[in-house]
Design a protein around this motif. Structure first.
Motif, mmCIF file in Angstrom:
data_model
loop_
_atom_site.group_PDB
_atom_site.id
_atom_site.type_symbol
_atom_site.label_atom_id
_atom_site.label_comp_id
_atom_site.label_asym_id
_atom_site.label_seq_id
_atom_site.Cartn_x
_atom_site.Cartn_y
_atom_site.Cartn_z
ATOM 1 N N LEU A 42 0.799 -1.225 0.000
ATOM 2 C CA LEU A 42 0.000 0.000 0.000
ATOM 3 C C LEU A 42 0.830 1.274 0.000
ATOM 4 C CD1 LEU A 42 -3.012 1.071 0.163
ATOM 5 C CD2 LEU A 42 -2.694 1.229 2.603
ATOM 6 N N ILE A 43 1.954 1.265 0.721
ATOM 7 C CA ILE A 43 2.698 2.515 0.810
ATOM 8 C C ILE A 43 3.989 2.511 -0.010
ATOM 9 C CG2 ILE A 43 1.762 3.316 3.007
ATOM 10 C CD1 ILE A 43 3.963 1.985 4.454
ATOM 11 N N PHE A 259 -5.900 -2.760 4.761
ATOM 12 C CA PHE A 259 -5.605 -1.527 5.490
ATOM 13 C C PHE A 259 -5.073 -1.713 6.905
ATOM 14 C CE2 PHE A 259 -9.035 -0.425 2.437
ATOM 15 C CZ PHE A 259 -8.216 0.262 1.558
ATOM 16 N N TYR A 262 -1.758 -4.302 5.541
ATOM 17 C CA TYR A 262 -1.041 -3.682 4.414
ATOM 18 C C TYR A 262 -0.654 -4.715 3.351
ATOM 19 C CZ TYR A 262 -0.963 0.130 7.717
ATOM 20 O OH TYR A 262 -1.353 1.088 8.605
ATOM 21 N N ARG A 263 -1.565 -5.613 3.038
ATOM 22 C CA ARG A 263 -1.326 -6.615 1.997
ATOM 23 C C ARG A 263 -2.376 -6.406 0.910
ATOM 24 N NH1 ARG A 263 -0.689 -12.459 3.747
ATOM 25 N NH2 ARG A 263 0.684 -12.478 1.951
#
Lengths: 296, 429
Positions: A42-43, A259, A262-263
């Motif tokens: 995600l980031i 969220f 984070y996958r």
């Protein structure tokens, strides 16, 4: 020449709609498909291609499999409870069309569909409360023993099915009412002349004639059942130790993976599985009901 | 005077006039919080900044913690608009800092945070990465026992339990039952249901007091499950004994702060914010607090700044984080909200002397130890999966009293924990 021009005009006229459809509806699906074969947190900017690794991992993931089974039970449970109830209720309301209370009947059945979901679920949470809920109070007053509606794994699922059906019923009744009002009256008059009772007319005329409506309502109910989230979240998995057994459903699992863990690629793979299931079931429903409709 | 010179003079005059007559440019920052009870505190901080920032608008936007985490994940990955002060625990913020999505603190803020007179090294480290300060420490979550003194007196108990074994003994004596022997007031409220991650976190606290830990840092940056051992058996065994043997608590019973405030439980372990909550919702409740037998969790929460705001707005956001640490604001925070401020050198005695319940959080034994949730990306995944397994274990009466079955369960859970660590390259061999 004129036909060709008309054809070109038709295509040009439709193009903006197609473009919006592709951008809004197809774009996200393609993007999700692309993410499902990647490892993305995600980031980060790096999204390496990992093939079907996410899908392979999914089918060994106990939380995903639990969520899949729970969601399927809820979706089919809601459909099985809603469709016959809605059809009977719509039949009764249609039968009482001339009553001065007809509007009241329709409104009271439809209201749950427009009530905001969270307050409704909170109200149901209180109803199902093992210690303070009116449902257990009623059961006890009738000589039964109180049930742990939101803690027992099976009863928690049943509670969500009841809540979802309560909400879906209004819409289904409304659609069935439209169907009932469009049924040819001559067929019923002929049946009455032949001595058919009201129940027989409903069984042998209304149900077969309403098949297209049943197809539509069952597809919509099933698809929305597979997307269940807020009902499960509010009713049985509140934060801060609120009493309630967490009923893991697919959308909740996806949100957690995307969220909180984070996958995003993994969550996208779950979304693709959900899409595939819904597509297969919808196709099967169409095939089943059309086949039976054609054989008549 | 040439035409050009006249024009230049006119322009200069107009600019000077505008500078004096036009209002100062309005500034705006947002405060993204995951603790709704912090709202009045942030509003107070905003008010205290009016002298230096008369045209600053502060939008306080609190939502529940899990929603807040999602909002931050989406916001930071897609780009936040304007200047935002983001409230995050160290364990959650770590990944954003490492990914370069959070800017380092400006020099003045960094200096303020690094000053030993302001913060202990533990909190400086918690707000830093690679020796660079990224956040401003604010408060911490720290657990202690809350117990109902009236119920304790009625049960003939003096003071809080001092060992983990005593916790179960006390719970048995404190449980109130109906004529059929079913508990109606739980002796010890345990986290058995609800949001998933919290179940594992609360169990971790009990595990820690039995001498275990959820994950152990075997070598720098390498971890391994630390609960498939005697401490784990004792911790899970204690839950099961209370549920099925002593029957001091059931999964259906009201739990947590709400139950304590309504006197539906005699004791439970929670963070200091409960003190503020009790003051607001059950001011007449007779209760006290006590440190745990071995130690507690200390979860630092910091204020970070992110977004694409102007330099002035970003500076205002950093100044907000600093203003939140002004002594008068921190004293107000402790007294009215109950979260424990992290800043040292502030005299909190006006609050701690008046509200005795804070004593367990500030006056603990010298050998009292703390642990924190490590700042690794998979920590939430680990806890969520363990919580799902623990929920199954809590619902399984067959495991009660069977240490071998408990150990087998823990080994299976630890295997999954280690598999997740391995997937992320964090497993110690």
């Amino acid at each position: 020449m004129l036909r060709r021009r008309r054809f070109r005009f038709a295509i040009l006229a439709l193009l903006p709609t197609f473009a919006i459809f592709a951008w809004v509806r197809m774009g996200p699906i393609v993007q999700t498909m692309n993410l499902s074969v990647r490892d993305w947190d995600l980031i980060g900017t790096n999204r390496p291609f990992i093939g079907l690794a996410n899908f392979v991992e999914l089918f060994g993931d106990s939380l995903f499999l639990t969520a899949l089974v729970n969601t399927a039970i809820i979706a089919f449970g809601v459909m099985l409870l809603t469709i016959p109830t809605a059809m009977v209720l719509a039949g009764l309301i249609h039968y009482r069309t001339r009553s001065r209370f007809a509007g009241f009947y329709e409104t009271s059945v439809f209201i749950p569909h427009v009530v905001s979901l969270v307050p409704a679920a909170m109200a149901w949470k209180w109803i199902f409360d093992a210690k303070l809920g009116p449902l257990n109070a009623l059961i006890v007053s009738l000589g039964g023993s109180p049930q742990s509606w939101l803690f027992d794994p099976n009863l928690a699922l049943f509670s969500i099915i009841v809540l979802c059906s309560w909400q879906a019923l209004g819409y289904a009744v409304l659609i069935y009412l439209v169907g009932f009002r469009n049924l040819p009256t001559s067929v019923y008059e002929a049946a009455r002349l032949d001595g058919a009772s009201g129940i027989q007319a409903f069984r042998f005329l209304s149900i077969p004639l309403l098949k297209p409506i049943t197809l539509y309502v069952s597809v919509v109910t099933l698809v929305s059942g597979f997307n269940v989230y807020a009902q499960a979240f509010v009713l049985a998995s509140d934060s801060q130790g609120a009493p309630g057994r967490q009923v893991r459903v697919l959308v909740l699992d996806m949100l957690e993976n995307a969220f909180r863990n984070y996958r995003v690629g993994y969550a996208a793979a779950e979304a693709m599985v959900l899409l595939l299931i819904v597509l297969i079931l919808t196709g099967a429903q169409f095939a089943l009901l059309r086949e039976k409709g054609n054989s008549k | 005077m040439t035409k050009l010179a006249s024009l230049r003079s006119a322009l200069c005059g107009a600019t000077a006039l505008a500078a004096f007559t036009l209002p100062t440019v309005a500034q705006e920052i947002s405060i993204l919080s995951g603790y709704p009870e912090m709202t009045p505190f942030y509003e107070r901080v905003a008010e205290s900044m009016k002298g230096d920032y008369p045209n600053l608008t502060v939008n306080v936007e609190p939502i529940t913690l899990r929603e807040h985490e999602r909002r931050v994940a989406l916001g930071l990955s897609s780009g936040l608009e304007g200047a935002s002060v983001i409230e995050l625990s160290t364990s959650t913020a770590g990944r954003y800092v490492q990914a370069g999505l959070m800017p380092a603190a400006p020099a003045d803020i960094s200096e303020f945070v690094s000053d030993p007179a302001n913060f202990g090294q533990f909190f400086v480290d918690a707000a830093s990465y690679d020796d660079t300060v990224y956040g401003v420490p604010l408060f911490r979550g720290q657990g202690a026992l809350f117990y109902n003194t009236r119920m304790f007196a009625e049960a003939g108990l003096e003071g809080a339990p001092k060992t983990m074994d005593e916790y179960t003994d006390y719970a048995e004596k404190l449980t109130q039952r109906d004529e059929n022997g079913n508990p109606v007031v739980s002796g010890w409220s345990l986290r058995l249901s609800g949001g998933s991650q919290g179940i594992a976190e609360k169990w971790w606290l009990i595990l820690f007091n039995h001498g275990g830990t959820l994950i152990d840092e075997v070598s720098p940056g390498k971890w391994r499950a630390g609960y498939a051992n005697e401490a784990g058996v004792k911790a899970l065994g204690q839950y099961l004994d209370n549920i099925y043997d002593k029957k001091t608590v059931t999964i259906e019973m009201p739990s947590d702060a709400e139950a304590f405030e309504r006197e539906q439980t005699a004791m439970f372990i929670r963070e200091s914010w409960v003190i503020g909550d009790i003051a607001a919702k059950a001011p007449d409740l007779e209760y006290a607090t006590a440190p745990l037998p071995v130690g507690s969790i200390a979860l630092p929460v910091n204020l970070y700044v992110a977004g694409d705001g102007s330099t002035e707005d970003m500076q205002a956001a950093w100044d907000f984080a600093k203003a939140a640490n002004e002594p008068e604001n921190l004293v107000w925070l402790l007294e009215n909200v109950g979260w424990l401020p992290n800043r040292t050198g502030v005299d909190f005695s006006s609050v701690t002397d008046e509200i005795e319940a804070f004593s367990a959080f500030v006056d603990y034994p010298e050998d009292y130890t703390f642990f924190t949730v490590p700042s690794i990306a998979v920590i939430e995944d680990l806890q969520t999966r363990l919580a799902a397994k623990l929920t199954e274990a809590f619902a399984n009466p067959a495991m009660q009293g069977d240490d071998a079955a408990i150990m087998a369960f823990l080994e299976s859970a630890a295997e999954e924990t280690n598999a997740i660590l391995k997937r992320e390259g964090l497993l110690a061999e």
